[in-house]
Design an enzyme around this catalytic site. Structure first.
Site, PDB file in Angstrom:
ATOM      1  N   LYS A  84      60.048 110.748  11.180  1.00 13.56           N
ATOM      2  CA  LYS A  84      58.861 110.738  10.304  1.00 13.56           C
ATOM      3  C   LYS A  84      57.840 111.738  10.835  1.00 13.56           C
ATOM      4  O   LYS A  84      57.638 111.840  12.053  1.00 13.56           O
ATOM      5  CB  LYS A  84      58.281 109.324  10.276  1.00 13.56           C
ATOM      6  CG  LYS A  84      57.149 109.126   9.289  1.00 13.56           C
ATOM      7  CD  LYS A  84      56.697 107.663   9.274  1.00 13.56           C
ATOM      8  CE  LYS A  84      55.610 107.408   8.250  1.00 13.56           C
ATOM      9  NZ  LYS A  84      55.158 106.015   8.232  1.00 13.56           N
ATOM     10  N   SER A 159      55.139 103.969   3.690  1.00 14.48           N
ATOM     11  CA  SER A 159      54.917 105.395   3.780  1.00 14.48           C
ATOM     12  C   SER A 159      56.084 106.171   4.388  1.00 14.48           C
ATOM     13  O   SER A 159      56.123 107.402   4.258  1.00 14.48           O
ATOM     14  CB  SER A 159      53.665 105.661   4.615  1.00 14.48           C
ATOM     15  OG  SER A 159      53.847 105.220   5.938  1.00 14.48           O
ATOM     16  N   SER A 183      55.455  99.919   6.306  1.00 12.48           N
ATOM     17  CA  SER A 183      55.965 101.261   6.013  1.00 12.48           C
ATOM     18  C   SER A 183      57.375 101.580   6.488  1.00 12.48           C
ATOM     19  O   SER A 183      57.896 102.639   6.144  1.00 12.48           O
ATOM     20  CB  SER A 183      55.024 102.307   6.590  1.00 12.48           C
ATOM     21  OG  SER A 183      53.993 102.528   5.683  1.00 12.48           O
TER      22      SER A 183
HETATM   23  N1  GLN Z   1      51.155 100.437   2.395  1.00 11.36           N
HETATM   24  C1  GLN Z   1      50.377 100.132   3.549  1.00 11.36           C
HETATM   25  C2  GLN Z   1      49.156 101.037   3.613  1.00 11.36           C
HETATM   26  O1  GLN Z   1      49.018 101.868   2.759  1.00 11.36           O
HETATM   27  C3  GLN Z   1      51.199 100.240   4.794  1.00 11.36           C
HETATM   28  C4  GLN Z   1      51.349 101.597   5.321  1.00 11.36           C
HETATM   29  C5  GLN Z   1      52.028 101.651   6.646  1.00 11.36           C
HETATM   30  O2  GLN Z   1      52.665 100.707   7.086  1.00 11.36           O
HETATM   31  N2  GLN Z   1      51.864 102.789   7.313  1.00 11.36           N
HETATM   32  O3  GLN Z   1      48.341 100.908   4.474  1.00 11.36           O
END
Ligand code: GLN
Length: 487
Positions: A84, A159, A183
């Protein structure tokens, strides 16, 4: 004899014995993965960068030569690992899919990268993500959308959508993601692969670009639980460079077959069966539980009474921490700098205005407001107190059960563009995943195949802190159970 099966489609668990037996080579695996990238990347767009073919093949060849010379090779021996793009890689751009860091080349490797390389894994390239890991669909990337490889009209989740899509499309064997509020698990669920978030502090965050430091964890995304366990075992462990990284003796991976023949108590929280949950998601959860029950595991009703407060609590804490972490991008040290500034204030304002996308700006404003004097008690500190109550809910639940089983997200992968105009609707999709982060618990998403041929749907299993070894054994039991026909 060499076996001519499509190597990129195989799991690490299948490839490793083949490599050991000389039935294939790391070069052949790498070639197959690179060919697959050539075939599918244009439509999926899982990567923001892929390293050069020659360099990758040379590294694969070096591992083949080590093995041929009888030298001991590491546990990831020559397998490609996609990373990532918020994990720092020395000499390789690390953009967080943001214009702010579009040209940032880290001068050092994150600890997890050092560990992957020390285990003879090969860093394949960097994967697309929601900008600074803020989002649930990878649509917040400043570098283009990633599509779900199982249905190109749908999002891959986020994400870590690029990492999950790369694994699902066989464009890598293994991948790393990060999970602040779901994410890793949610894109794994959307793409029909396995994703695991470890206990907070199990994996070093050194070199992970910070989003919300009290929630962020790095973890594996893979095609099966065994592969996730392999990568988990490589990246976990104490690191003096991260003061929140734990120095503990509990094993991260033990006997993966431990679940067979055991009777676990599966906690099923009533609060997680919500009216808004898609019937297919609920059916996947119910089927999984029924199959595990048929194998002798026991269902125990549990309560997590503060679940309704999880979304506001998470978005207050995450945004507050993000607003502080992202204050470092101001145009003077690194990252985007506005041209011809008239003053320092102008430089900071325009660099941030130009470098950050809408969602990141929204979180910075929310977080700054929640932390500002006069409001911090009402918002941020109250959120911290509710976080404690959510942690206590889990403590009470785990007094009655070994694991908690529930959905990863209320809906399966949604269509591209379906939720981009409604940030709140997007936030609400995180209801079943943020709680494990708020409580610091390990959790895994296991894909449940659908009998009607539609893409798999992830079911989540959450364990008490530091019980990754048991969680992985349970996840293998789940994986085997859901592979059998309906009960
Ligand atoms: N969807 C969540 C957010 O937007 C989680 C994102 C994540 O785990 N990085 O914060």
């Amino acid at each position: 004899m060499r076996l001519h099966l499509n190597l990129c489609q195989q799991t690490a668990a299948t490839l490793i014995p083949m490599l050991e037996a000389g039935q294939t080579s790391c070069v052949a695996v790498m070639e197959s993965v690179l060919d697959q990238i050539e075939a599918r990347e244009a439509e999926v767009h899982a990567f923001v960068s892929v390293r050069g073919r020659d360099e990758l093949l040379a590294e694969a060849k070096a591992v083949d030569e080590m093995r041929a010379a009888g030298e001991e090779v590491g546990p990831l021996a020559g397998l490609p690992v996609a990373i990532k793009d918020n994990i720092c890689t020395k000499g390789l751009k690390t953009s967080c899919s943001s214009k702010m860091l579009e040209n940032f080349v880290p001068p050092y490797d994150a600890t997890v990268i050092e560990k992957v390389v020390a285990a003879d894994g090969i860093i394949l390239g960097k994967t697309n993500m929601d900008e600074f890991a803020m989002g649930s669909s990878t649509e917040n990337s400043a570098l283009g959308n990633t599509k779900n490889p199982r249905d190109l009209e749908r999002v891959p989740g986020g994400s870590s959508g690029g990492s999950a899509a790369a694994v699902a499309a066989d464009m890598t064997i293994l991948a790393l993601g990060s999970d602040t509020g779901g994410s890793i698990r949610q894109p794994a669920s959307f793409c029909g692969v396995v994703g695991m978030k470890p206990t907070y502090g199990r994996v070093s965050r050194y070199g992970l670009v910070a989003y919300a430091s009290s929630l962020d964890q790095i973890g594996p995304i893979a095609k099966c639980v065994e592969d996730a366990a392999l990568l988990m075992g490589v990246i976990a462990g104490h690191d003096a460079k991260d003061s929140t990284c734990l120095d503990v003796n509990e094993p991260i991976v033990a006997d993966l077959d431990n679940g067979a023949g055991k009777s676990y108590r599966m906690g099923v929280p009533a609060e997680y069966t919500q009216d808004g949950t898609d019937p297919a998601v609920q059916a996947a959860v119910d089927q999984t539980i029924a199959k595990l029950e048929a194998l002798g595991h026991e269902v125990v009703p549990v309560e997590l009474p503060h679940t309704d407060y999880a979304i506001p609590t998470y978005y207050l804490i995450a945004s507050a921490e993000a607003s502080s972490n992202l204050s470092r991008y101001a145009g003077y040290a690194y990252g985007h700098r506005a041209e011809d500034p008239e003053s320092i204030d102008d430089m900071i304002a325009r660099s941030r205005g130009e470098g950050f996308g809408d969602e990141v700006k929204r979180r910075i404003m929310l977080g700054t407001y929640a932390l500002s004097s006069g409001y911090d008690e009402q918002y941020y500190e109250k959120a911290l107190r509710v976080r404690r109550l959510i942690q206590q809910d889990f403590d009470a639940a785990f007094a009655k059960c070994d694991f908690i089983v529930h959905a990863v997200a209320p809906h399966p992968a949604f269509k591209l563009g379906e939720k981009t105009d409604d940030p709140l609707a997007m936030y609400l999709e995180d209801i079943f995943s943020v709680t494990a982060n708020l409580a610091g618990l390990p959790a895994i998403s296991v894909p449940v195949p659908q009998e009607d041929g539609t893409p798999p749907i992830g079911v989540q299993c959450v364990a008490p802190a530091l019980r990754e070894a048991d969680l992985l054994a349970m996840a293998v039991a789940m994986q085997n159970a859901v592979a059998t026909p309906a009960v």
